[in-house]
Design an enzyme around this catalytic site. Structure first.
Site, PDB file in Angstrom:
ATOM      1  N   LYS A 151      -3.943 -20.207   6.418  1.00  0.00           N
ATOM      2  CA  LYS A 151      -3.025 -19.371   7.213  1.00  0.00           C
ATOM      3  C   LYS A 151      -3.695 -18.906   8.501  1.00  0.00           C
ATOM      4  O   LYS A 151      -3.133 -19.002   9.586  1.00  0.00           O
ATOM      5  CB  LYS A 151      -2.561 -18.189   6.345  1.00  0.00           C
ATOM      6  N   CYS A 161      -6.684 -18.096  -1.912  1.00  0.00           N
ATOM      7  CA  CYS A 161      -7.212 -17.727  -0.595  1.00  0.00           C
ATOM      8  C   CYS A 161      -7.695 -18.953   0.169  1.00  0.00           C
ATOM      9  O   CYS A 161      -7.340 -19.157   1.328  1.00  0.00           O
ATOM     10  CB  CYS A 161      -8.345 -16.720  -0.764  1.00  0.00           C
ATOM     11  N   HIS A 198     -16.701   0.196  27.582  1.00  0.00           N
ATOM     12  CA  HIS A 198     -15.720  -0.078  28.620  1.00  0.00           C
ATOM     13  C   HIS A 198     -16.003  -1.399  29.344  1.00  0.00           C
ATOM     14  O   HIS A 198     -17.173  -1.689  29.613  1.00  0.00           O
ATOM     15  CB  HIS A 198     -15.752   1.069  29.638  1.00  0.00           C
ATOM     16  N   TYR A 235       3.872  -9.411   4.116  1.00  0.00           N
ATOM     17  CA  TYR A 235       2.736 -10.090   4.747  1.00  0.00           C
ATOM     18  C   TYR A 235       3.054 -11.545   5.102  1.00  0.00           C
ATOM     19  O   TYR A 235       2.902 -11.962   6.247  1.00  0.00           O
ATOM     20  CB  TYR A 235       1.547 -10.120   3.777  1.00  0.00           C
ATOM     21  N   CYS A 250      -5.156 -17.242   2.631  1.00  0.00           N
ATOM     22  CA  CYS A 250      -5.848 -16.639   3.783  1.00  0.00           C
ATOM     23  C   CYS A 250      -6.453 -17.658   4.745  1.00  0.00           C
ATOM     24  O   CYS A 250      -6.260 -17.565   5.953  1.00  0.00           O
ATOM     25  CB  CYS A 250      -6.990 -15.736   3.315  1.00  0.00           C
ATOM     26  N   GLU A 257     -12.055   0.893  22.893  1.00  0.00           N
ATOM     27  CA  GLU A 257     -12.481   2.200  23.405  1.00  0.00           C
ATOM     28  C   GLU A 257     -11.385   3.261  23.236  1.00  0.00           C
ATOM     29  O   GLU A 257     -11.664   4.454  23.198  1.00  0.00           O
ATOM     30  CB  GLU A 257     -12.921   2.111  24.868  1.00  0.00           C
ATOM     31  N   GLU A 289       3.622 -13.110   8.874  1.00  0.00           N
ATOM     32  CA  GLU A 289       2.568 -13.988   9.406  1.00  0.00           C
ATOM     33  C   GLU A 289       3.152 -15.359   9.753  1.00  0.00           C
ATOM     34  O   GLU A 289       2.881 -15.913  10.822  1.00  0.00           O
ATOM     35  CB  GLU A 289       1.425 -14.091   8.395  1.00  0.00           C
TER      36      GLU A 289
HETATM   37  P1  NDP Z   1       5.017  -8.577   0.068  1.00  0.00           P
HETATM   38  O1  NDP Z   1       4.961  -7.711  -1.128  1.00  0.00           O
HETATM   39  O2  NDP Z   1       4.124  -8.274   1.217  1.00  0.00           O
HETATM   40  O3  NDP Z   1       6.499  -8.603   0.633  1.00  0.00           O
HETATM   41  C1  NDP Z   1       7.561  -9.005  -0.173  1.00  0.00           C
HETATM   42  C2  NDP Z   1       8.845  -8.970   0.638  1.00  0.00           C
HETATM   43  O4  NDP Z   1       9.866  -9.608  -0.103  1.00  0.00           O
HETATM   44  C3  NDP Z   1       9.330  -7.584   0.947  1.00  0.00           C
HETATM   45  O5  NDP Z   1       9.937  -7.595   2.208  1.00  0.00           O
HETATM   46  C4  NDP Z   1      10.353  -7.320  -0.159  1.00  0.00           C
HETATM   47  O6  NDP Z   1      11.393  -6.482   0.248  1.00  0.00           O
HETATM   48  C5  NDP Z   1      10.926  -8.700  -0.390  1.00  0.00           C
HETATM   49  N1  NDP Z   1      11.338  -8.960  -1.763  1.00  0.00           N
HETATM   50  C6  NDP Z   1      10.635  -8.705  -2.887  1.00  0.00           C
HETATM   51  N2  NDP Z   1      11.303  -9.147  -3.971  1.00  0.00           N
HETATM   52  C7  NDP Z   1      12.456  -9.692  -3.517  1.00  0.00           C
HETATM   53  C8  NDP Z   1      13.563 -10.307  -4.143  1.00  0.00           C
HETATM   54  N3  NDP Z   1      13.595 -10.463  -5.466  1.00  0.00           N
HETATM   55  N4  NDP Z   1      14.577 -10.737  -3.375  1.00  0.00           N
HETATM   56  C9  NDP Z   1      14.548 -10.588  -2.040  1.00  0.00           C
HETATM   57  N5  NDP Z   1      13.526 -10.019  -1.388  1.00  0.00           N
HETATM   58  C10 NDP Z   1      12.489  -9.567  -2.115  1.00  0.00           C
HETATM   59  O7  NDP Z   1       4.780 -10.059  -0.505  1.00  0.00           O
HETATM   60  P2  NDP Z   1       4.317 -11.421   0.162  1.00  0.00           P
HETATM   61  O8  NDP Z   1       4.947 -12.485  -0.656  1.00  0.00           O
HETATM   62  O9  NDP Z   1       4.514 -11.416   1.626  1.00  0.00           O
HETATM   63  O10 NDP Z   1       2.757 -11.433  -0.118  1.00  0.00           O
HETATM   64  C11 NDP Z   1       2.262 -11.303  -1.454  1.00  0.00           C
HETATM   65  C12 NDP Z   1       0.954 -10.558  -1.462  1.00  0.00           C
HETATM   66  O11 NDP Z   1      -0.051 -11.394  -0.933  1.00  0.00           O
HETATM   67  C13 NDP Z   1       0.943  -9.318  -0.585  1.00  0.00           C
HETATM   68  O12 NDP Z   1       1.373  -8.191  -1.288  1.00  0.00           O
HETATM   69  C14 NDP Z   1      -0.490  -9.213  -0.159  1.00  0.00           C
HETATM   70  O13 NDP Z   1      -1.162  -8.395  -1.059  1.00  0.00           O
HETATM   71  C15 NDP Z   1      -1.013 -10.626  -0.230  1.00  0.00           C
HETATM   72  N6  NDP Z   1      -1.180 -11.170   1.134  1.00  0.00           N
HETATM   73  C16 NDP Z   1      -2.070 -10.554   1.970  1.00  0.00           C
HETATM   74  C17 NDP Z   1      -2.260 -11.024   3.260  1.00  0.00           C
HETATM   75  C18 NDP Z   1      -3.203 -10.319   4.162  1.00  0.00           C
HETATM   76  O14 NDP Z   1      -4.019  -9.548   3.669  1.00  0.00           O
HETATM   77  N7  NDP Z   1      -3.142 -10.511   5.481  1.00  0.00           N
HETATM   78  C19 NDP Z   1      -1.532 -12.198   3.755  1.00  0.00           C
HETATM   79  C20 NDP Z   1      -0.607 -12.749   2.805  1.00  0.00           C
HETATM   80  C21 NDP Z   1      -0.455 -12.247   1.539  1.00  0.00           C
HETATM   81  P3  NDP Z   1      11.314  -4.881   0.077  1.00  0.00           P
HETATM   82  O15 NDP Z   1      10.337  -4.361   1.080  1.00  0.00           O
HETATM   83  O16 NDP Z   1      12.689  -4.451   0.338  1.00  0.00           O
HETATM   84  O17 NDP Z   1      10.851  -4.635  -1.321  1.00  0.00           O
END
Ligand code: NDP
Length: 449
Positions: free
Chosen positions: A51, A43, A438, A178, A48, A443, A182
């Site tokens: 970012k 983080c 307002h 995510y 976090c 709101e 982002e």
């Molecule tokens: P996410 O789980 O959010 O997204 C993963 C993405 O990668 C999805 O689109 C998924 O597709 C795709 N994917 C997964 N495996 C493969 C693969 N083997 N080959 C190709 N595509 C794949 O993961 P992130 O890496 O973005 O983030 C990790 C975690 O970090 C999040 O789950 C979150 O909990 C945390 N995080 C939180 C943030 C916040 O609170 N603002 C900011 C950044 C991270 P599909 O949908 O088709 O499965």
């Protein structure tokens, strides 16, 4: 004299580990923590915090564009990536120092090396030294998944993205979760050409569909390209150092960087779990009970390594609860329902509680949906066409608000307050009875009829 060197040995000084260490020490425990990278964990160091600062930094592009309508003439704005990058990295150092000071103030001994589990009450440091502890807490987090395809070694992950030597002109991002969305927002705002490539046709799977559609529509209008149902199969490095990305049947996509954002896997490889009889789950996660205890009575685990909810505030709560349970005479668990979350895309979206689809699955047709699709005043004035969308999911039987979903400027800031209402079980009538503030975007939350 205790039979152990420490009451608690924490492996991993990220959000969960530092909180558990500090609170256990404040309860009188003798605590040590080992960290192989930097104190603060994902983080603070590569997640976090940096970012969010990049989101702030890149968002100035929009503010500067709109400024003229508000009477400001600024000339041609110029952006310097190394300035933003280095200022962010310095801020990370500042927070790292603050975390380290917290450990020192609480007399938590810290070891800057890797530690692994050597037995139910023993850890082994990389230097070979063995240390015993009444309890061990594993808080080592997770690590980016790198899918297996030819040329994946030319790609980067969120670990490296904060250190880019220069701003890339063309960015390809794999994934639509995510991190992908982002960084798509950050690079798009900074003027890079961004292509998001995903294996399915869904973005941000866990969010309400209406919000996801709105984000897709706005970001496409802003110039982000999406290619769905086509995971990357190959990345070639060209003679000039640039990359050529093959995904599905599309023409190869030229890129200066390829960012893989395809989820994060618990970082348990080589951790020595077997030495304490702990078997990891399918994704490498450490299975735990509601008190974060593993199958070994003296070993606990919190945060991303348990793969329950990969969010910093959850790791912090879990770490705090373990420390209170073991050393504060207050055995307790934490609640996993009603967790607010946000995606710091541009515009951001935020949500708490059930999506419409989840509510329909749970309550059938016995729900009511309210929504407000509006153009924020700030956007209207700036001639910006983007609309916000707020949605309430309500249990028709009890009138209780089951979910709040928002996309639009500042939605994470607004949602945090709305999450209190959902957590408290307030009804739609309570929302209606609240006087609007307002003029504000928030709101809209109390004006939906
Ligand atoms: P996410 O789980 O959010 O997204 C993963 C993405 O990668 C999805 O689109 C998924 O597709 C795709 N994917 C997964 N495996 C493969 C693969 N083997 N080959 C190709 N595509 C794949 O993961 P992130 O890496 O973005 O983030 C990790 C975690 O970090 C999040 O789950 C979150 O909990 C945390 N995080 C939180 C943030 C916040 O609170 N603002 C900011 C950044 C991270 P599909 O949908 O088709 O499965």
């Amino acid at each position: 004299m205790s039979e152990f060197d420490f009451d608690l040995f924490v492996i991993g000084a990220g959000s969960g580990g530092v909180r558990a260490s500090r609170v256990a020490a404040s309860h009188g425990a003798k605590v040590a923590v080992a960290e192989e990278h930097r104190i603060g964990g994902t983080c603070v160091i590569r997640g976090c915090v940096p970012k969010k600062l990049l989101v702030y930094g890149s968002h100035f592009a929009e503010e500067l564009q709109d400024a003229e309508r508000y009477g400001w003439s600024l000339g041609t704005p110029k952006f310097d990536w190394p300035t933003l990058r280095d200022t962010v990295l310095r801020d990370v150092e500042r927070i790292e120092a603050a975390y380290t000071a917290t450990l020192d103030t609480n007399k938590v001994e810290h070891f800057h090396e890797r530690a692994t589990i050597a037995g139910p009450n023993t850890v082994r440091l990389a230097s070979g030294r063995e240390i015993t502890a009444r309890y061990i807490l594993v808080a080592v987090g997770a690590w980016p998944v790198v899918p297996d395809f030819e040329g994946s070694e030319h790609c980067i992950t969120s670990n490296e993205v904060f250190h880019l030597p220069e701003l890339p002109r063309r960015v390809v991002i794999q994934g639509a979760g995510y991190i992908a969305l982002e960084f798509a927002g950050i690079f798009n705002a900074l003027g890079c050409q961004v292509t998001v490539v995903n294996r399915s046709d869904a973005i941000l799977r866990s969010y309400d569909e209406a919000l996801r559609d709105r984000l897709l529509q706005i970001t496409m209008t802003r110039g982000i390209e999406y290619k769905f149902n086509c995971p990357i199969t190959k990345v070639d490095k060209q003679a000039d150092g640039t990359l050529l990305v093959t995904a599905g049947k599309h023409d190869p996509i030229p890129a200066d960087i390829v960012l893989l954002a395809t989820g994060r896997r618990p970082k348990t490889d080589g951790l020595g779990l077997e030495n304490a009889g702990i078997a990891p789950g399918d994704k490498g996660e450490i299975p735990v009970d509601e008190f974060s205890k593993t199958s070994c009575d003296s070993i606990y685990a919190v945060g991303d390594v348990t793969d329950r909810v990969q969010l910093t505030p959850i790791a912090i709560r879990e770490g705090h609860a373990v420390a209170d349970s073991l050393f504060g005479g207050n055995p307790r668990t934490i609640a996993y329902d009603c967790i607010p979350s946000a995606v710091f895309s541009q515009p951001p979206l935020a949500a708490v509680g059930l999506t419409e689809r989840e509510a329909r699955n749970a309550y059938g047709n016995n729900i009511r949906i309210y929504s407000s699709d509006f153009r924020p005043m700030k956007n209207v004035f700036a001639g910006r066409n983007e609309r916000g969308l707020y949605k309430l999911v309500v249990d028709a039987g009890t009138d209780r608000v089951l979910g709040v979903h928002m996309i639009g400027p500042d939605s994470p800031e607004i949602l945090q307050a709305a999450a209190i209402a959902v957590r408290a079980g307030l009804t739609k009538a309570d929302f209606d009875a609240t006087v609007a503030l307002h003029p504000s975007m928030a709101e809209e939350l109390v004006l939906m009829r």
